[in-house]
Design an enzyme around this catalytic site. Structure first.
Site, PDB file in Angstrom:
ATOM      1  N   GLU A  63     -12.349 -10.347  12.609  1.00  0.00           N
ATOM      2  CA  GLU A  63     -12.527 -11.450  13.562  1.00  0.00           C
ATOM      3  C   GLU A  63     -11.340 -12.403  13.538  1.00  0.00           C
ATOM      4  OE1 GLU A  63     -16.452 -13.067  12.759  1.00  0.00           O
ATOM      5  OE2 GLU A  63     -17.394 -11.267  13.614  1.00  0.00           O
ATOM      6  N   ASN A  64     -11.346 -13.332  14.489  1.00  0.00           N
ATOM      7  CA  ASN A  64     -10.249 -14.286  14.630  1.00  0.00           C
ATOM      8  C   ASN A  64     -10.825 -15.601  15.143  1.00  0.00           C
ATOM      9  OD1 ASN A  64      -7.840 -15.564  16.207  1.00  0.00           O
ATOM     10  ND2 ASN A  64      -6.951 -13.970  14.929  1.00  0.00           N
ATOM     11  N   GLU A  74     -15.206   0.111  15.235  1.00  0.00           N
ATOM     12  CA  GLU A  74     -15.040   1.440  15.841  1.00  0.00           C
ATOM     13  C   GLU A  74     -13.657   1.616  16.466  1.00  0.00           C
ATOM     14  OE1 GLU A  74     -17.544  -0.668  16.197  1.00  0.00           O
ATOM     15  OE2 GLU A  74     -19.392   0.302  16.840  1.00  0.00           O
ATOM     16  N   CYS A 115     -20.682  -1.257  20.950  1.00  0.00           N
ATOM     17  CA  CYS A 115     -20.633  -2.048  22.181  1.00  0.00           C
ATOM     18  C   CYS A 115     -20.052  -1.188  23.320  1.00  0.00           C
ATOM     19  CB  CYS A 115     -19.791  -3.310  21.972  1.00  0.00           C
ATOM     20  SG  CYS A 115     -18.028  -2.991  21.941  1.00  0.00           S
ATOM     21  N   CYS A 118     -16.369  -0.087  22.990  1.00  0.00           N
ATOM     22  CA  CYS A 118     -16.167   0.969  21.982  1.00  0.00           C
ATOM     23  C   CYS A 118     -16.654   2.315  22.508  1.00  0.00           C
ATOM     24  CB  CYS A 118     -16.864   0.608  20.672  1.00  0.00           C
ATOM     25  SG  CYS A 118     -16.025  -0.730  19.804  1.00  0.00           S
TER      26      CYS A 118
HETATM   27  N1  THU Z   1     -18.888  -5.426  16.318  1.00  0.00           N
HETATM   28  C1  THU Z   1     -18.352  -4.227  15.940  1.00  0.00           C
HETATM   29  O1  THU Z   1     -17.563  -4.164  14.976  1.00  0.00           O
HETATM   30  N2  THU Z   1     -18.706  -3.126  16.626  1.00  0.00           N
HETATM   31  C2  THU Z   1     -19.521  -3.118  17.718  1.00  0.00           C
HETATM   32  O2  THU Z   1     -19.702  -2.087  18.345  1.00  0.00           O
HETATM   33  C3  THU Z   1     -20.203  -4.340  18.132  1.00  0.00           C
HETATM   34  C4  THU Z   1     -19.838  -5.578  17.397  1.00  0.00           C
HETATM   35  C5  THU Z   1     -18.488  -6.637  15.598  1.00  0.00           C
HETATM   36  C6  THU Z   1     -17.684  -7.608  16.427  1.00  0.00           C
HETATM   37  C7  THU Z   1     -17.926  -8.900  15.711  1.00  0.00           C
HETATM   38  O3  THU Z   1     -16.989  -9.034  14.669  1.00  0.00           O
HETATM   39  C8  THU Z   1     -19.325  -8.734  15.112  1.00  0.00           C
HETATM   40  O4  THU Z   1     -19.630  -7.361  15.179  1.00  0.00           O
HETATM   41  C9  THU Z   1     -20.401  -9.527  15.813  1.00  0.00           C
HETATM   42  O5  THU Z   1     -20.389  -9.286  17.165  1.00  0.00           O
END
Ligand code: THU
Length: 161
Positions: A63-64, A74, A115, A118
């Site tokens: 994250e940032n 992913e 998501c 991805c």
């Molecule tokens: N996130 C993922 O790493 N993969 C996904 O397919 C959905 C969400 C992460 C993004 C963010 O850092 C955290 O989950 C919460 O949304």
């Protein structure tokens, strides 16, 4: 007018009933959650990608403070696989299986389906790989695993030229 319905085809298996190869991949994804950098969501996602030659690439969400600059676990693994220099003739774009495991802020197992962005990235790899489809394993909070035999089962009606 004609009504149509589409859905996602998948099966549920308990973690302990998985084949060794799948269980090892879920373990890799689960361990990779410790590499997550998620101070904002406090939600750790780990991903493990199995390449045809047996290699495993792992990743975790990053994250940032400028939120959209972060990246899902992913896509980090997929794009890394796309960048790995061909080793012993192996093309790391030849992905066999992708496993995802997540933990909430209390370090409890959580369910995280990929998501939309991805899924779109995954289907690009599947379309390019003309052999078998890519399998997706999603570790669920009750320690069962949702098994998709193709990215198309996860993302029906995907964009294509
Ligand atoms: N996130 C993922 O790493 N993969 C996904 O397919 C959905 C969400 C992460 C993004 C963010 O850092 C955290 O989950 C919460 O949304």
């Amino acid at each position: 007018m004609c009504k149509k319905e589409i859905g996602n085809r998948y099966k549920i298996q308990h973690y302990s009933d998985l084949a060794d190869e799948d269980r090892i991949l879920i373990d890799n994804a689960s361990n990779a959650t410790s590499n997550s950098y998620a101070p904002y969501s406090e939600f750790s996602v780990g991903c493990a990608v199995l390449i045809d030659d047996g290699s495993i690439i792992t990743s975790a969400n990053q994250e940032n403070c400028a939120y959209p600059s972060g990246m899902c676990a992913e896509r980090i693994a997929l794009y890394y696989a796309g960048c790995v220099i061909r080793k012993n003739g192996t093309d790391y774009r030849n992905i066999k299986t992708i496993a995802i495991s997540a933990k909430d802020k209390y370090s409890n197992l959580a369910t995280a389906f990929p998501c939309g962005a991805c899924r779109q990235a995954m289907i690009e790899f599947e379309v390019q790989r003309k052999k078998q489809p890519i399998r997706i394993l999603v570790h669920q909070k009750d320690n069962s695993v949702a098994v998709f035999e193709s990215v198309k089962d996860l993302l029906p009606m995907s964009f294509d030229f």
